[in-house]
Structure formats: structure tokens, C-alpha cells
Design a protein around this motif. Structure first.
Motif, PDB file in Angstrom:
ATOM      1  N   ASN A  79      10.728 -19.225 -20.607  1.00 31.84           N
ATOM      2  CA  ASN A  79      10.673 -17.420 -19.841  1.00 31.84           C
ATOM      3  C   ASN A  79       8.759 -16.863 -19.696  1.00 31.84           C
ATOM      4  OD1 ASN A  79      13.050 -16.966 -19.697  1.00 31.84           O
ATOM      5  ND2 ASN A  79      13.420 -16.687 -21.460  1.00 31.84           N
ATOM      6  N   ARG A 135      11.538  -5.344  -7.836  1.00 36.38           N
ATOM      7  CA  ARG A 135      12.992  -5.166  -7.855  1.00 36.38           C
ATOM      8  C   ARG A 135      13.799  -4.340  -8.403  1.00 36.38           C
ATOM      9  NH1 ARG A 135      13.063 -10.312 -12.075  1.00 36.38           N
ATOM     10  NH2 ARG A 135      11.948 -11.814 -11.403  1.00 36.38           N
ATOM     11  N   SER A 150      11.388 -21.116  -8.426  1.00 39.22           N
ATOM     12  CA  SER A 150      12.566 -21.102  -7.111  1.00 39.22           C
ATOM     13  C   SER A 150      12.404 -21.525  -6.345  1.00 39.22           C
ATOM     14  CB  SER A 150      12.689 -19.384  -6.821  1.00 39.22           C
ATOM     15  OG  SER A 150      10.987 -19.341  -6.542  1.00 39.22           O
ATOM     16  N   THR A 165      23.986 -21.098 -16.302  1.00 41.58           N
ATOM     17  CA  THR A 165      23.006 -18.941 -16.203  1.00 41.58           C
ATOM     18  C   THR A 165      21.728 -19.193 -16.058  1.00 41.58           C
ATOM     19  OG1 THR A 165      25.514 -18.658 -16.786  1.00 41.58           O
ATOM     20  CG2 THR A 165      23.513 -16.657 -16.413  1.00 41.58           C
ATOM     21  N   PHE A 166      21.249 -19.704 -16.893  1.00 45.92           N
ATOM     22  CA  PHE A 166      19.483 -19.515 -17.421  1.00 45.92           C
ATOM     23  C   PHE A 166      18.483 -20.100 -16.267  1.00 45.92           C
ATOM     24  CE2 PHE A 166      15.591 -20.602 -18.639  1.00 45.92           C
ATOM     25  CZ  PHE A 166      15.238 -19.488 -20.133  1.00 45.92           C
ATOM     26  N   SER A 220      19.891 -20.558 -13.012  1.00 50.10           N
ATOM     27  CA  SER A 220      20.116 -19.827 -11.825  1.00 50.10           C
ATOM     28  C   SER A 220      19.547 -19.078 -11.675  1.00 50.10           C
ATOM     29  CB  SER A 220      21.262 -20.093 -11.830  1.00 50.10           C
ATOM     30  OG  SER A 220      22.173 -20.999 -11.708  1.00 50.10           O
ATOM     31  N   GLU A 221      19.180 -17.765 -13.085  1.00 50.66           N
ATOM     32  CA  GLU A 221      17.824 -16.846 -12.867  1.00 50.66           C
ATOM     33  C   GLU A 221      16.956 -16.943 -12.790  1.00 50.66           C
ATOM     34  OE1 GLU A 221      19.147 -13.650 -12.693  1.00 50.66           O
ATOM     35  OE2 GLU A 221      21.456 -14.742 -12.535  1.00 50.66           O
ATOM     36  N   SER A 227      10.005 -16.698 -12.280  1.00 50.36           N
ATOM     37  CA  SER A 227      10.615 -17.255 -11.499  1.00 50.36           C
ATOM     38  C   SER A 227      10.691 -17.879 -10.131  1.00 50.36           C
ATOM     39  CB  SER A 227      11.876 -16.587 -11.455  1.00 50.36           C
ATOM     40  OG  SER A 227      11.515 -15.439 -10.277  1.00 50.36           O
TER      41      SER A 227
END
Length: 219
Positions: A104, A216, A112, A137-138, A140-141, A108
Motif C-alpha cells: 500500500n 479520480r 498496473s 480483490t486486493f 485487482s484494485e 497502483s
């Protein structure tokens, strides 16, 4: 292709025994990958090598002169990698908090449009598979979509020695074949993504979020 393997455990104490069981799993995966893909580069990133401040601060939010050197070097490695292998234990049916904390720290945009593979393990019978569901999920985000095949290693302390070798030598071929299903998917998608990025730069289509939340925002 260049692959980064993240080892997401910082627990270096007992009980339970043995400490840092994930080291064995990472070494076995490292050996299995190298045996199948000798021409690709793979590097281990151990979260224990990155002491992080108690207060979370994303890598991109530091000014140029304040970025911790270790995080800056890791950011370059993440950006230059073509794919990732995430090795995690299970904590309360979730992924390693230490691994999530390290990942984190980085935007991303560094991860990506690249694939990832999930490897989980445990001292018990489930092999961390419940954590793996959340990791889908993590990741993918984060932008590095995980391939469909996953690796789960139950009772790893009975399967692997401290140096990452299989305790029963006849287990190696069967487990490396199991590892190979996931690694084959990872390498296929890694090559496909890398080839397509030479034709179309995805970051020119959608600009990365690096400075302000308004990047965003919906209209």
C-alpha cells in the motif's frame, strides 16, 4: 521477463513453531519457478527488509528529497517488473497485514497492467486459501490482476525443510507440477501484457493517480 516475489511475513518469534514458515514456501516456489523458466529473472522481496514507519505514508506523497531510500529503490523494482508472485500467510482469514502495508505504500500505477500470482500457506490444513480469496480483490484494485490458478501449501512445516527443500524427495516432482500450473499462467499473461504494452502504452490512455484525488473524481 522480470518477476518480483514478495514474501509477506515478519513474524520471527515462537510460539508457534517454526518461525517464518513462509521462508520455506518462498524458497520452494523460487526453485520451482527457476526450474521451469530458466530464462526469466526472479527476485525475492522480503517485507522484513523494509522497516516502515508506524504512521502509514504512501511512497508518492513524499517530496523528492524525503523518500526513504529503501522504498525508492523498491518502487523502481516494482515499476520495472513484468509480473509478481505474492506469498502470504493467513491472519484471521485475511492476507498478511505486513504484506498489505508494504504494497500500500506504492501507487497502483507501478503495478498496473501486469499480472500476479497468489501463493498462500499455513501450518494447518487449509493452506491459507481463505486469505487468497481476499487477495484476489486486493491485487485487482492494486492493478496487478491475479491469474486464476493459485498455490496453497497446507502443513508447510511437514512438507518443507528450513532450506526450502521437500522433506520427502519424491514430493518434489508432484509439487513442482502443481506450482507450474500457476507459474505457467503467470508467465503467459506476463508475456502477453508486455508484448501489448509495446504496441499501446496503457498509462497514455488512463493517466496514473499521483498527485491529487481529483484525478479520480467523477464529473
Amino acid at each position: 521477463m522480470k518477476i518480483l516475489m514478495f514474501l509477506g511475513t515478519v513474524r520471527d518469534s515462537t510460539p508457534p513453531r517454526p518461525a517464518r514458515l513462509g521462508e520455506r514456501v518462498a524458497k520452494a516456489c523460487f526453485a520451482g519457478f527457476n526450474k521451469q523458466y530458466k530464462d526469466d529473472e526472479i527476485e525475492l522481496v522480503d517485507v522484513l527488509d523494509y522497516p516502515l514507519e508506524p504512521v502509514f505514508k504512501p511512497h508518492f506523497s513524499y517530496s523528492t528529497r524525503q523518500v526513504p531510500a529503501e522504498l525508492d529503490k523498491l518502487a523502481d523494482k516494482i515499476a520495472s517488473a513484468d509480473g509478481y508472485i505474492m506469498v502470504s500467510p493467513e491472519y484471521n482469514h485475511s492476507m498478511s497485514p505486513a504484506l498489505a502495508n508494504l504494497l500500500n505504500h506504492f501507487g497502483s500505477s507501478l503495478f498496473s497492467y501486469k499480472p500476479s500470482a497468489i501463493v498462500t500457506y499455513s501450518a494447518g490444513q487449509w493452506g491459507g486459501m481463505r486469505a487468497a480469496m481476499g487477495m484476489r480483490t486486493f491485487l485487482s484494485e492494486l492493478g496487478c490482476l491475479p491469474v486464476s490458478s493459485m498455490i496453497h501449501v497446507p502443513k508447510a512445516q511437514n512438507l518443507l525443510s528450513e532450506d526450502g527443500h521437500f522433506i520427502k524427495s519424491n514430493d518434489e516432482a508432484e509439487w513442482f507440477d502443481y506450482f507450474g500450473r500457476t507459474f505457467s499462467q503467470l508467465v503467459w499473461w506476463t508475456q502477453a501484457a508486455s508484448n501489448h504494452k509495446e504496441q499501446v502504452d496503457p498509462l497514455q490512455i488512463i493517466a496514473p493517480f499521483t498527485q491529487d484525488p481529483s484525478q479520480r473524481n467523477a464529473p
